[in-house]
Design an enzyme around this catalytic site. Structure first.
Site, PDB file in Angstrom:
ATOM      1  N   GLY A   1       0.807  -1.218   0.000  1.00  0.00           N
ATOM      2  CA  GLY A   1       0.000   0.000   0.000  1.00  0.00           C
ATOM      3  C   GLY A   1       0.836   1.261   0.000  1.00  0.00           C
ATOM      4  O   GLY A   1       2.067   1.229   0.034  1.00  0.00           O
ATOM      5  N   ASP A   2       0.149   2.392  -0.032  1.00  0.00           N
ATOM      6  CA  ASP A   2       0.800   3.693  -0.121  1.00  0.00           C
ATOM      7  C   ASP A   2       0.770   4.376   1.254  1.00  0.00           C
ATOM      8  O   ASP A   2       1.095   3.752   2.261  1.00  0.00           O
ATOM      9  CB  ASP A   2       0.103   4.543  -1.200  1.00  0.00           C
ATOM     10  CG  ASP A   2       1.005   5.624  -1.775  1.00  0.00           C
ATOM     11  OD1 ASP A   2       1.215   6.642  -1.082  1.00  0.00           O
ATOM     12  OD2 ASP A   2       1.491   5.467  -2.909  1.00  0.00           O
ATOM     13  N   ILE A   3       0.351   5.622   1.310  1.00  0.00           N
ATOM     14  CA  ILE A   3       0.394   6.364   2.562  1.00  0.00           C
ATOM     15  C   ILE A   3      -0.929   6.243   3.328  1.00  0.00           C
ATOM     16  O   ILE A   3      -2.008   6.201   2.735  1.00  0.00           O
ATOM     17  CB  ILE A   3       0.746   7.848   2.324  1.00  0.00           C
ATOM     18  CG1 ILE A   3       1.170   8.521   3.642  1.00  0.00           C
ATOM     19  CG2 ILE A   3      -0.398   8.611   1.652  1.00  0.00           C
ATOM     20  CD1 ILE A   3       1.974   9.777   3.457  1.00  0.00           C
TER      21      ILE A   3
ATOM     22  N   TYR B   1      -2.846   7.309   7.306  1.00  0.00           N
ATOM     23  CA  TYR B   1      -2.824   8.048   8.578  1.00  0.00           C
ATOM     24  C   TYR B   1      -3.434   7.184   9.675  1.00  0.00           C
ATOM     25  O   TYR B   1      -4.432   6.492   9.457  1.00  0.00           O
ATOM     26  CB  TYR B   1      -3.617   9.353   8.439  1.00  0.00           C
ATOM     27  CG  TYR B   1      -4.065   9.929   9.772  1.00  0.00           C
ATOM     28  CD1 TYR B   1      -3.178  10.650  10.570  1.00  0.00           C
ATOM     29  CD2 TYR B   1      -5.366   9.734  10.234  1.00  0.00           C
ATOM     30  CE1 TYR B   1      -3.586  11.153  11.802  1.00  0.00           C
ATOM     31  CE2 TYR B   1      -5.776  10.242  11.458  1.00  0.00           C
ATOM     32  CZ  TYR B   1      -4.885  10.947  12.242  1.00  0.00           C
ATOM     33  OH  TYR B   1      -5.282  11.435  13.471  1.00  0.00           O
TER      34      TYR B   1
ATOM     35  N   ALA C   1      -8.939   1.745   5.711  1.00  0.00           N
ATOM     36  CA  ALA C   1      -7.753   1.475   4.886  1.00  0.00           C
ATOM     37  C   ALA C   1      -7.124   0.156   5.316  1.00  0.00           C
ATOM     38  O   ALA C   1      -7.247  -0.254   6.483  1.00  0.00           O
ATOM     39  CB  ALA C   1      -6.742   2.608   5.042  1.00  0.00           C
TER      40      ALA C   1
ATOM     41  N   ALA D   1      -7.241  -0.111   9.333  1.00  0.00           N
ATOM     42  CA  ALA D   1      -7.497   1.079  10.148  1.00  0.00           C
ATOM     43  C   ALA D   1      -8.882   1.597   9.799  1.00  0.00           C
ATOM     44  O   ALA D   1      -9.106   2.084   8.690  1.00  0.00           O
ATOM     45  CB  ALA D   1      -6.440   2.140   9.883  1.00  0.00           C
TER      46      ALA D   1
ATOM     47  N   CYS E   1      -3.781   6.938   0.521  1.00  0.00           N
ATOM     48  CA  CYS E   1      -3.469   5.755  -0.289  1.00  0.00           C
ATOM     49  C   CYS E   1      -3.019   6.118  -1.703  1.00  0.00           C
ATOM     50  O   CYS E   1      -3.046   5.286  -2.616  1.00  0.00           O
ATOM     51  CB  CYS E   1      -4.669   4.806  -0.342  1.00  0.00           C
ATOM     52  SG  CYS E   1      -5.209   4.273   1.287  1.00  0.00           S
TER      53      CYS E   1
END
Length: 233
Positions: free
Chosen positions: A90-92, A94, A160, A175, A191
């Site tokens: 996956g990407d970013i 929080y 996510a 999350a 993401c």
């Protein structure tokens, strides 16, 4: 085959400390599997399900693009937030207060050896839980996680996901925004997907707060049914 899963609720815990703890549990399972194969033993492999809430933190997966974080180190500090590059897919993403984070650390040899099925079951757990609150949540084709109003201009992500698996042992997880401060999502491109909003359960229900303990119990109920697992508390 061991389908018992130990539940641990870690409360509010630093991201890096939790990551280190995940790695410790993960290594214990992998080491047992290596010993079983090497020495032809039959050691039982453990399974864990960690609940945790993190202080404000942004994490970037292996395939992520740092440009999806829209603030620099000084701005992160001003927001009392930290940042880590991590070894999940996956990407970013929080994490922060008001979010239920779940880290299943499972030996999938105890259940099924199919990582795509594993991800779909995690999504299904969230979808079934949200249905209990009267929300129709869905998958979005090509985008891991759980969404509302997929295929419309109002599509928004409520959960996510990003996992790591090695030797069929999993770590990291999901999350789910329950009482999350959505302002923190403005500091990144969630993401790495532009033009898609993020939401939280309390916002969708139009209430100030949702009982997070109740949500956790619903999540565990559906997880247990999907994985045909028993929980040890």
């Amino acid at each position: 085959m061991n389908k018992t899963i130990e539940i641990q609720d870690l409360g509010l815990k630093d991201y890096k400390d939790t990551w280190d703890y995940q790695e410790q549990l993960f290594k214990g399972i992998v080491d047992a599997k290596i010993k079983n194969r090497r020495d032809n033993t039959q050691l039982k492999t453990n399974n864990y399900f960690l609940f945790v809430e993190h202080p404000h933190v942004y994490t970037l997966g292996k395939s992520g693009d740092i440009s999806n974080l829209l603030v620099d180190e000084a701005q992160l500090k001003a927001k009392n937030a930290s940042f880590y590059k991590v070894n999940r897919g996956g990407d970013i993403t929080y994490h922060g207060p008001g979010q239920i984070v779940g880290y299943p650390i499972l030996d999938l040899d105890n259940f099924f050896t199919d990582i795509h099925k594993y991800l779909r079951f995690l999504e299904e757990m969230i979808i079934l839980t949200l249905a209990e609150y009267g929300l129709k949540a869905e998958r979005s084709p090509g985008e891991t996680g759980v969404w509302l109003d997929v295929g419309t201009p109002f599509a928004r992500k409520i959960c996510a996901m990003g996992v790591r698996a090695s030797r069929w042992v999993t770590m990291h997880g999901f999350a789910m925004n329950v009482n999350a401060n959505l302002g923190y999502f403005d500091l990144m491109i969630p993401c790495g997907i532009r033009g898609k909003a993020v939401t939280s359960l309390n916002v969708e229900l139009g209430v100030a707060t949702v009982d997070e303990a109740e949500v956790k119990e619903k999540l565990l109920k559906h997880f247990s049914a999907l994985f045909e697992a028993e929980f040890l508390r």
